[in-house]
Structure formats: structure tokens, C-alpha cells
Design an enzyme around this catalytic site. Structure first.
Site, PDB file in Angstrom:
ATOM      1  N   ASP A 159       7.275  -4.027   4.295  1.00 32.42           N
ATOM      2  CA  ASP A 159       6.943  -2.740   3.769  1.00 32.42           C
ATOM      3  C   ASP A 159       7.511  -2.183   5.297  1.00 32.42           C
ATOM      4  O   ASP A 159       8.745  -1.944   5.537  1.00 32.42           O
ATOM      5  CB  ASP A 159       5.352  -3.110   4.579  1.00 32.42           C
ATOM      6  CG  ASP A 159       4.536  -1.338   4.140  1.00 32.42           C
ATOM      7  OD1 ASP A 159       4.724  -0.491   4.036  1.00 32.42           O
ATOM      8  OD2 ASP A 159       3.423  -2.027   4.532  1.00 32.42           O
ATOM      9  N   LEU A 194       8.944   4.679  -1.047  1.00 37.95           N
ATOM     10  CA  LEU A 194       8.145   5.221  -1.206  1.00 37.95           C
ATOM     11  C   LEU A 194       7.628   5.681   0.502  1.00 37.95           C
ATOM     12  O   LEU A 194       7.417   6.949   0.336  1.00 37.95           O
ATOM     13  CB  LEU A 194       6.926   4.136  -1.083  1.00 37.95           C
ATOM     14  CG  LEU A 194       5.371   5.189  -0.699  1.00 37.95           C
ATOM     15  CD1 LEU A 194       4.757   5.497  -1.222  1.00 37.95           C
ATOM     16  CD2 LEU A 194       4.124   2.577  -0.347  1.00 37.95           C
ATOM     17  N   TYR A 195       8.597   5.352   0.871  1.00 32.59           N
ATOM     18  CA  TYR A 195       8.764   5.849   2.635  1.00 32.59           C
ATOM     19  C   TYR A 195       9.631   6.806   2.282  1.00 32.59           C
ATOM     20  O   TYR A 195       9.651   7.586   3.150  1.00 32.59           O
ATOM     21  CB  TYR A 195       8.807   5.044   3.478  1.00 32.59           C
ATOM     22  CG  TYR A 195       7.637   3.680   3.781  1.00 32.59           C
ATOM     23  CD1 TYR A 195       6.266   4.694   4.212  1.00 32.59           C
ATOM     24  CD2 TYR A 195       7.424   2.908   3.160  1.00 32.59           C
ATOM     25  CE1 TYR A 195       5.337   3.599   4.464  1.00 32.59           C
ATOM     26  CE2 TYR A 195       6.243   2.102   2.784  1.00 32.59           C
ATOM     27  CZ  TYR A 195       4.962   2.876   4.086  1.00 32.59           C
ATOM     28  OH  TYR A 195       3.744   2.125   4.181  1.00 32.59           O
ATOM     29  N   ASP A 219      -0.233   3.388  -2.593  1.00 37.66           N
ATOM     30  CA  ASP A 219      -0.847   1.931  -2.524  1.00 37.66           C
ATOM     31  C   ASP A 219      -2.561   2.439  -3.525  1.00 37.66           C
ATOM     32  O   ASP A 219      -2.900   2.546  -4.301  1.00 37.66           O
ATOM     33  CB  ASP A 219      -1.497   1.374  -1.328  1.00 37.66           C
ATOM     34  CG  ASP A 219      -1.484   1.233  -0.500  1.00 37.66           C
ATOM     35  OD1 ASP A 219      -0.120   1.544  -0.411  1.00 37.66           O
ATOM     36  OD2 ASP A 219      -1.418   1.244   1.032  1.00 37.66           O
TER      37      ASP A 219
HETATM   38  C1  GLA Z   1       1.073  -0.651   3.441  1.00 37.96           C
HETATM   39  C2  GLA Z   1       1.272  -1.069   2.384  1.00 37.96           C
HETATM   40  C3  GLA Z   1       0.627  -1.747   1.438  1.00 37.96           C
HETATM   41  C4  GLA Z   1      -0.513  -2.682   2.283  1.00 37.96           C
HETATM   42  C5  GLA Z   1      -0.192  -1.885   3.696  1.00 37.96           C
HETATM   43  C6  GLA Z   1      -1.293  -3.278   4.750  1.00 37.96           C
HETATM   44  O1  GLA Z   1       0.009   0.519   3.287  1.00 37.96           O
HETATM   45  O2  GLA Z   1       1.958  -0.035   0.684  1.00 37.96           O
HETATM   46  O3  GLA Z   1       0.996  -2.382   0.252  1.00 37.96           O
HETATM   47  O4  GLA Z   1       0.820  -3.585   2.523  1.00 37.96           O
HETATM   48  O5  GLA Z   1       1.135  -1.537   4.403  1.00 37.96           O
HETATM   49  O6  GLA Z   1      -0.851  -2.874   5.724  1.00 37.96           O
END
Ligand code: GLA
Length: 419
Positions: A159, A194-195, A219
Site C-alpha cells: 500500500d 493511485l497515490y 477503493d
Molecule cells: C487502502 C487500500 C485498500 C486497503 C486499505 C487497508 O485504502 O487502498 O485496498 O488495503 O488501505 O487499510
């Protein structure tokens, strides 16, 4: 430069697989189960022992995957998400599983999952802490990679929380190298783009060289709005992301939420169809101990899984939009094509759609064979470019079909084969 060499150089430029992370993994989109959307960060094993993040949960899912035909259908990875570790590293600086919820430890859990013919995935974060506040891997990339390898883990979801965005690329690349250095085959699932999107356009060439799949967008939630927003994001960025997908590396639109609470059956069919068209990892987040038979049948539909896992490995894209319909097309091996027609009108009944208008229908010149897969399987037989085939599509549902070209040479029928 000799002609041969020139040809090889051109081929290597055309074939994205050459630039993929070279760990031999994810040659087809990953299939499995991942705990996050359904079980989140439930650590309360005292009052909710059946649903808390504990070794029991993964062992039970592994049992179900074997017992109920999931493994046979292709689902292979049982994946842990956030909230598995203890809040403290051990005396050697290594991550350790929460001792109360994982009394056997991760190595034992991996052995158990392997004994079922399945693979185990784990979760960590490139920054100081995970998104839910557990220890992050910043400063510990090599230690953590080695720990996961020592535990015989098969996949890492990495992540991107709690790190300055300018350091993301460096962190993700370092972890990729650290995993490689362990010598164990560990599939590497990233959230790097994404980040990074809020700050700059990610470098998908570098991402593909580093990761086996990568999350681009928010998400997934257990709702139709969430599914639609993911499809919209994907379509509106398809020019930059579709070319980067191929054997070894895939865009990841997040988990399948089929079998939960928020989607109607038609909407579940839409998610399944479109995730197959997008060549997305098929990582279910649901409760395999308690899933309705229709959802199970949909998730195990071998015709849809065949589209997802097609050996050509090209991601599909949205080819048309209008009158509240969307058409998505995915080129398949043997010159075949998968087409999904999504009805976005959430009022009224089923609506008709003339399929011969879609761009890929040119493979029906002179003739093609059409197989309808959703909403129900039906051989539609031989069609031509003039066919007046009308599909009926339910509100927020999807019609999914494959089109196989037929060419007539010397009186016999054979497949055109270009892959
Ligand atoms: C982020 C990720 C999710 C999940 C959460 C866990 O939001 O994008 O898929 O892994 O963290 O905290």
C-alpha cells in the site's frame, strides 16, 4: 543494422510483455480472494470471532476454496490485507503477526494454505505506517521482503499510505528489488499510481517494470455507485493505462464485491463482465462460507473466466457511449473479440441494443460465430456484417458475448490466427 535485428527491436517495442516485471508471475490476471472490502480492520475476535482478522478466517476461506470449486475455477491466492500485524516489530526489527489473532504465525498459515494447493498473500505499506496505522515498511524494505520470503508468502500487496508522494517511486522500486533479491517468487501488487495521480501523471513504463499489478483509483465499496465510478475513471484514462497492461503486469480496478450486500444480481453480472473485459485481477472480497448460489455461479462462470484469462493478454476498453449504453470491447486470441454492452439507464425495463453497430463487428465480414454469455448462455450461431441481432439488456445489467471470425477458404472453415 541487419533487417533481422531491426525486426527484433521493432517487435520488442511493440510487445509490452518485454518490459514487464521479469519475475515470471501474473502472466494472466491474478485470481483469488482478499479480505479487505468485506472484513476490513475487524480485530475484535472476542465478540466477533467468525469475522475478525485472524488465522482462522484465512484457513476457513482456504477450506471453502477447495470444497466449493473455487480453486478448480482458477481462484488461487488467499490474501491477507491490513491489520494483521502486531503494533510492535520484534527485537530484530521484523514484523510479527498479532500473537492473539495469529497464534500459529504466518509461516504456519502459509503451510496450511499451501497444503490446500493454494497460495498466500500478505499486506504491507511503503510508508511509515499502513493505512490503518500498523507498522509500515519504510526503512525496512529488505528486512520485510526477507521476512515474507522466510514465511513462504506468495504475494505482497504494498500500500502507499503515509509517505511523501515524491518518495513513492523510489520506495516501490526498492521493495520490488528487495523481493527479487530474496529469490522467492512473490507476486508484487502495488498502489503506486493511485497515490501519485493527485500530484502528477504516473510513469506507467516504470510501474510495469516494477509491479505485477497496480491500483489506479479509489477503493471499491459494496455499491453500484462505486462500481460505476471505477468504470468511469478507467474509461476516461484508458489511453494512458490500457497500453501498459499485458502478461506480467495489469491495471487493478480493485476487488470483486460480488456475493455481498450492495449490488443487485444484474449489477454483479456487470462487475464480473467488465472486470473480465478490463483484464483485471479477479480478487473476490466476500464471505465464501456464506454466499448465494447465483453469485457463486457467476464468479465461477468458466466462459467469463476464459475471457479474463485470455492468453493474448490485452486489456479491453470502452469503444462507444450513448443513449445510456456503454460498449466495451476486448481483443482476444485467435482474432476473437469479447463485447460487453452495459445499460446505464436505471429506470424502466430491459432495452434493446443492435450489436452489429459495434466497432469490432468488422470481424463478422464475411461471417462470425456469436456466443452470448450474459445474461444467459446462448449460441447465437453464424452471423454476418448485416446481421440484425438485438440484445436485451436489463437496467444496470450487461450483455456479454464473444465474436469468433470465420473465413471461408477453399470450401473449408478455419480460424484466422494471428497471435
Ligand atoms: C487502502 C487500500 C485498500 C486497503 C486499505 C487497508 O485504502 O487502498 O485496498 O488495503 O488501505 O487499510
Amino acid at each position: 543494422m541487419s533487417k533481422m535485428l531491426l525486426l527484433l527491436v521493432l517487435l520488442s517495442l511493440l510487445n509490452p510483455a518485454v518490459e514487464a516485471l521479469d519475475n515470471g508471475l501474473a502472466l494472466k490476471p491474478t485470481m483469488g480472494w482478499l479480505h479487505w472490502e468485506r472484513f476490513m480492520c475487524n480485530t475484535d475476535c472476542d465478540t466477533d470471532p467468525d469475522n475478525c482478522i485472524s488465522e482462522r478466517l484465512y484457513m476457513q476461506m482456504a477450506d471453502m476454496m477447495v470444497k466449493d470449486g473455487w480453486r478448480e475455477a482458477g481462484y488461487e491466492y488467499v490474501c491477507i490485507d491490513d491489520c494483521w500485524p502486531s503494533h510492535e516489530r520484534d527485537a530484530q526489527g521484523r514484523l510479527q503477526a498479532d500473537p492473539k489473532r495469529f497464534p500459529g504465525g504466518i509461516k504456519k498459515l502459509a503451510d496450511y494454505v499451501h497444503s490446500k494447493g493454494l497460495k498466500l498473500g500478505i499486506y504491507a505499506d511503503v510508508g511509515e505506517k499502513t493505512c490503518a496505522g500498523y507498522p509500515g515498511s519504510l526503512g525496512y524494505y529488505e528486512t520485510d521482503a526477507q521476512t515474507f520470503a522466510d514465511w513462504d508468502v506468495d504475494l505482497l500487496k504494498f500500500d502507499g499510505c503515509n509517505l511523501k508522494w515524491t518518495l513513492l517511486g523510489d520506495g516501490y522500486i526498492k521493495m520490488s528489488k528487495a523481493l527479487n533479491k530474496t529469490g522467492r517468487s512473490i507476486l508484487y501488487s502495488c498502489e503506486w499510481p493511485l497515490y501519485e495521480w493527485p500530484f502528477q501523471t504516473p510513469n506507467y513504463t516504470a510501474i510495469r517494470e516494477t509491479c505485477n499489478h497496480w491500483r489506479n483509483f479509489n477503493d471499491v465499496f459494496d455499491s453500484w455507485i462505486s462500481i460505476k465510478s471505477i468504470l468511469d475513471w478507467t474509461a476516461s484514462h484508458q489511453d494512458s493505462i490500457v497500453p501498459s497492461a499485458g502478461p506480467g503486469g495489469w491495471n487493478d480496478p480493485d476487488m470483486l464485491v460480488i456475493g455481498n450486500f450492495g449490488l443487485s444480481h444484474d449489477q454483479q453480472e456487470s462487475q464480473m463482465a467488465l472486470w473480465a473485459i478490463m483484464a483485471a485481477p479477479l480478487l473476490m472480497s466476500n464471505d465464501l462460507r456464506d454466499i448465494c448460489p447465483r453469485s457463486k455461479e457467476l464468479l465461477q462462470n468458466r466462459r467469463i473466466i476464459e475471457i479474463s484469462q485470455d492468453p493474448l493478454g490485452k486489456q479491453g476498453y470502452r469503444s462507444a457511449k450513448g443513449n445510456n449504453f456503454e460498449v466495451w470491447e476486448r481483443p482476444l486470441s485467435k482474432n476473437r473479440l469479447a463485447v460487453a454492452v452495459l445499460n446505464l439507464q436505471e429506470i424502466g425495463g430491459p432495452r434493446g441494443f443492435a450489436i452489429s453497430g459495434v466497432a469490432g463487428w468488422k470481424v463478422c465480414d464475411p461471417q462470425c460465430n456469436v456466443t452470448l454469455i450474459l445474461p444467459q448462455y446462448k449460441e447465437m450461431g453464424v452471423q454476418t456484417k448485416e446481421s440484425k441481432l438485438i440484445l436485451k439488456v436489463n437496467p444496470s445489467g450487461t450483455a456479454l458475448l464473444t465474436v469468433t471470425p470465420i473465413s471461408k477458404d477453399f470450401g473449408r472453415i478455419h480460424w484466422k490466427d494471428t497471435d
